[in-house]
Design an enzyme around this catalytic site. Structure first.
Site, PDB file in Angstrom:
ATOM      1  N   ARG A 163     -22.930  13.007 -18.172  1.00  0.00           N
ATOM      2  CA  ARG A 163     -23.580  14.052 -18.984  1.00  0.00           C
ATOM      3  C   ARG A 163     -23.303  13.921 -20.482  1.00  0.00           C
ATOM      4  NH1 ARG A 163     -21.829  17.053 -14.514  1.00  0.00           N
ATOM      5  NH2 ARG A 163     -23.549  17.363 -13.053  1.00  0.00           N
ATOM      6  N   LYS A 190     -32.315   8.639 -31.957  1.00  0.00           N
ATOM      7  CA  LYS A 190     -33.341   8.407 -30.935  1.00  0.00           C
ATOM      8  C   LYS A 190     -32.866   7.291 -30.018  1.00  0.00           C
ATOM      9  CE  LYS A 190     -37.762   9.732 -32.967  1.00  0.00           C
ATOM     10  NZ  LYS A 190     -39.073   9.229 -33.434  1.00  0.00           N
ATOM     11  N   GLU A 208     -39.850  -2.255 -41.922  1.00  0.00           N
ATOM     12  CA  GLU A 208     -39.344  -0.872 -41.858  1.00  0.00           C
ATOM     13  C   GLU A 208     -38.735  -0.459 -43.202  1.00  0.00           C
ATOM     14  OE1 GLU A 208     -39.823   1.125 -39.289  1.00  0.00           O
ATOM     15  OE2 GLU A 208     -40.047  -0.137 -37.505  1.00  0.00           O
ATOM     16  N   LYS A 262     -33.822   7.849 -44.532  1.00  0.00           N
ATOM     17  CA  LYS A 262     -33.873   8.223 -43.118  1.00  0.00           C
ATOM     18  C   LYS A 262     -32.907   9.375 -42.859  1.00  0.00           C
ATOM     19  CE  LYS A 262     -34.369   7.084 -38.470  1.00  0.00           C
ATOM     20  NZ  LYS A 262     -34.718   6.177 -37.417  1.00  0.00           N
ATOM     21  N   GLU A 283     -37.876  15.793 -34.568  1.00  0.00           N
ATOM     22  CA  GLU A 283     -39.265  15.428 -34.879  1.00  0.00           C
ATOM     23  C   GLU A 283     -40.256  16.550 -34.571  1.00  0.00           C
ATOM     24  OE1 GLU A 283     -40.310  11.242 -34.220  1.00  0.00           O
ATOM     25  OE2 GLU A 283     -42.355  11.897 -33.848  1.00  0.00           O
ATOM     26  N   ARG A 328     -40.120  14.384 -39.655  1.00  0.00           N
ATOM     27  CA  ARG A 328     -39.617  13.115 -39.135  1.00  0.00           C
ATOM     28  C   ARG A 328     -40.746  12.201 -38.666  1.00  0.00           C
ATOM     29  NH1 ARG A 328     -34.302  11.789 -35.396  1.00  0.00           N
ATOM     30  NH2 ARG A 328     -34.715   9.570 -35.255  1.00  0.00           N
ATOM     31  N   ASN A 334     -43.024   7.398 -38.545  1.00  0.00           N
ATOM     32  CA  ASN A 334     -43.909   6.630 -37.659  1.00  0.00           C
ATOM     33  C   ASN A 334     -45.083   6.018 -38.415  1.00  0.00           C
ATOM     34  OD1 ASN A 334     -42.346   7.322 -35.389  1.00  0.00           O
ATOM     35  ND2 ASN A 334     -43.395   9.282 -35.210  1.00  0.00           N
ATOM     36  N   HIS A 388     -47.048   3.084 -37.034  1.00  0.00           N
ATOM     37  CA  HIS A 388     -46.651   2.882 -35.640  1.00  0.00           C
ATOM     38  C   HIS A 388     -47.778   3.138 -34.640  1.00  0.00           C
ATOM     39  CE1 HIS A 388     -42.722   2.494 -37.383  1.00  0.00           C
ATOM     40  NE2 HIS A 388     -42.138   2.332 -36.208  1.00  0.00           N
ATOM     41  N   HIS A 432     -48.379   0.203 -32.397  1.00  0.00           N
ATOM     42  CA  HIS A 432     -48.136   0.240 -30.946  1.00  0.00           C
ATOM     43  C   HIS A 432     -49.343  -0.263 -30.171  1.00  0.00           C
ATOM     44  CE1 HIS A 432     -44.601   3.338 -30.969  1.00  0.00           C
ATOM     45  NE2 HIS A 432     -44.179   2.100 -30.998  1.00  0.00           N
ATOM     46  N   HIS A 492     -42.017  -6.129 -33.023  1.00  0.00           N
ATOM     47  CA  HIS A 492     -42.265  -4.728 -33.368  1.00  0.00           C
ATOM     48  C   HIS A 492     -42.470  -4.566 -34.891  1.00  0.00           C
ATOM     49  CE1 HIS A 492     -42.062  -0.388 -33.415  1.00  0.00           C
ATOM     50  NE2 HIS A 492     -41.040  -0.433 -34.236  1.00  0.00           N
TER      51      HIS A 492
HETATM   52  N1  GLY Z   1     -37.963   5.270 -35.816  1.00  0.00           N
HETATM   53  C1  GLY Z   1     -38.478   6.543 -36.082  1.00  0.00           C
HETATM   54  C2  GLY Z   1     -37.487   7.644 -36.020  1.00  0.00           C
HETATM   55  O1  GLY Z   1     -36.313   7.382 -35.880  1.00  0.00           O
HETATM   56  O2  GLY Z   1     -37.849   8.787 -36.064  1.00  0.00           O
END
Ligand code: GLY
Length: 370
Positions: A122, A144, A186, A228, A238, A242, A246, A249, A253, A267
């Site tokens: 947990r 994330k 990035e 960031k 998000e 946030r 993206n 993306h 994607h 990527h």
């Molecule tokens: N890679 C996008 C984020 O961390 O929100």
């Protein structure tokens, strides 16, 4: 010389330490986060062969007992099978919640290890020691964590913040030029989405960053992490801002899905092309100027990254298939397309309810099959 960028998340706040020679200091820096002097280090075979002995020696010099958990390199490891394997090996080590897990590698290792740490008994503390540019400026920061499923990338995961991120710029010296460029996609993203001054700095200094010139590289990583950290501190889960991270993306994607998420298109390369497409789509919709879209495209191309679909193996792509991938993107809400679009260089915004027909027409104009 190193510098720390705080990620201000209250009780879950942590530092991202950026600098040279940090692997050698890993023991003293990580030891305060272990309660019993023991940690499991999850890494992949490639990173472990290059840096494992030095990293282990640094941890042991601080009196830490190191339990390596080495996995196969590559995206296929970020799967339910990979998660089961890592979880089982952590259980076999009889790690408990007073112990620590360390993710030592690129984005695949960081995402997989972070998710394993989020659900192991947990939740167990973990630290990130990212060894690729992409992981240092993006995936190791912000909590994330995820694995892929056959239905798509990063579809099963959790928010689980690390206790510390150690970004050693020296680790990037063993990275291929292609991996550096993919990570740079990035980096330029931060300039494009929210800092025109940084974008201009990258126009002038991008080649030095890619050549790993120490001062330029340190500034590029630190400014990316600062941006960031600031965005994550404001919107950890998000719910709003946030999503700007993206940028590129949704288009990216779709291209990754068409090329099979493999070596054909990394990527970062997909995100590079995706950002150029997002700027040109914004211009086509009258949201930003054609000059800004051209300048964004030129800056990405100058880094040796793809900006047009015909540069991507497998082109031409089918416009309907691309739009279908976009509709399945996890950012899509109630079947509507969500994109990060631009008003100008350094100013992106979240556009919900983007007309799929307009996207399709744009893709055909860009060379996709109609
Ligand atoms: N890679 C996008 C984020 O961390 O929100």
């Amino acid at each position: 010389m190193s510098r720390s960028v705080p990620v201000g998340l209250g009780a879950r706040a942590y530092d991202v330490v950026i600098g040279k020679g940090l692997l050698a200091q890993a023991g003293e820096r990580i030891a305060p986060f272990t309660r019993r002097g023991r940690l499991a280090v999850v890494s992949d075979e490639t990173v472990w062969a290059l840096h494992g002995p030095a990293f282990t020696a640094a941890l042991e010099a601080a009196g830490l007992a190191v339990c390596p958990v080495i996995v196969s390199p590559g995206e296929q490891t970020k799967s339910f099978e990979g998660l089961a394997d890592v979880s089982d090996r952590l259980l076999a080590l009889e790690l408990d919640r007073g112990d620590l897990v360390c993710a030592f590698g690129g984005g695949v290792v960081g995402d997989l290890t972070g998710f394993a740490a989020a659900i192991y008994k947990r939740g167990i503390d973990f630290v990130q020691v990212p060894t690729t540019l992409l992981a240092q400026v993006d995936s190791s920061v912000g909590g994330k964590t995820a694995i892929d499923t056959p239905r798509g990338k990063n579809l099963v995961g959790a928010f689980h913040q690390p206790k510390l991120v150690l970004a050693d710029l020296d680790a990037l010296s063993t990275l291929s030029d292609r991996e550096m460029r993919a990570g740079y996609a990035e980096v330029i993203k931060y300039g494009l989405l929210g800092d025109f001054g940084f974008f201009e700095w990258l126009e002038a200094n991008g080649q030095a960053v890619l050549a790993r010139a120490p001062a330029a590289l340190a500034h590029a990583v630190a400014r990316s992490v600062e941006m960031k950290a600031e965005i994550v501190a404001e919107d950890e889960k998000e719910q709003g801002r946030r999503a700007l991270l993206n940028l590129g993306h949704t288009f990216g994607h779709a291209l990754e899905a068409e090329t099979g998420y493999g070596e054909a298109l990394l990527h970062g390369e997909a995100v590079a092309a995706g950002q150029a497409l997002a700027f040109r789509f914004s211009a086509a919709q009258g949201l930003c100027s054609a000059q800004d879209a051209e300048r964004a495209t030129a800056a990405i191309a100058a880094a040796g990254l793809p900006t047009r679909m015909d540069e991507i193996p497998g082109a031409p792509f089918d416009a309907d298939r691309l739009v279908r991938h976009m509709a399945q993107d996890k950012k899509a809400e109630a079947g509507q397309l969500t994109f990060i679009l631009a008003r100008k260089l350094g100013e992106a915004f979240v556009a919900k309810d983007v007309d799929a027909h307009a996207v399709r027409r744009f893709l055909v104009d860009e060379g996709a099959l109609g």
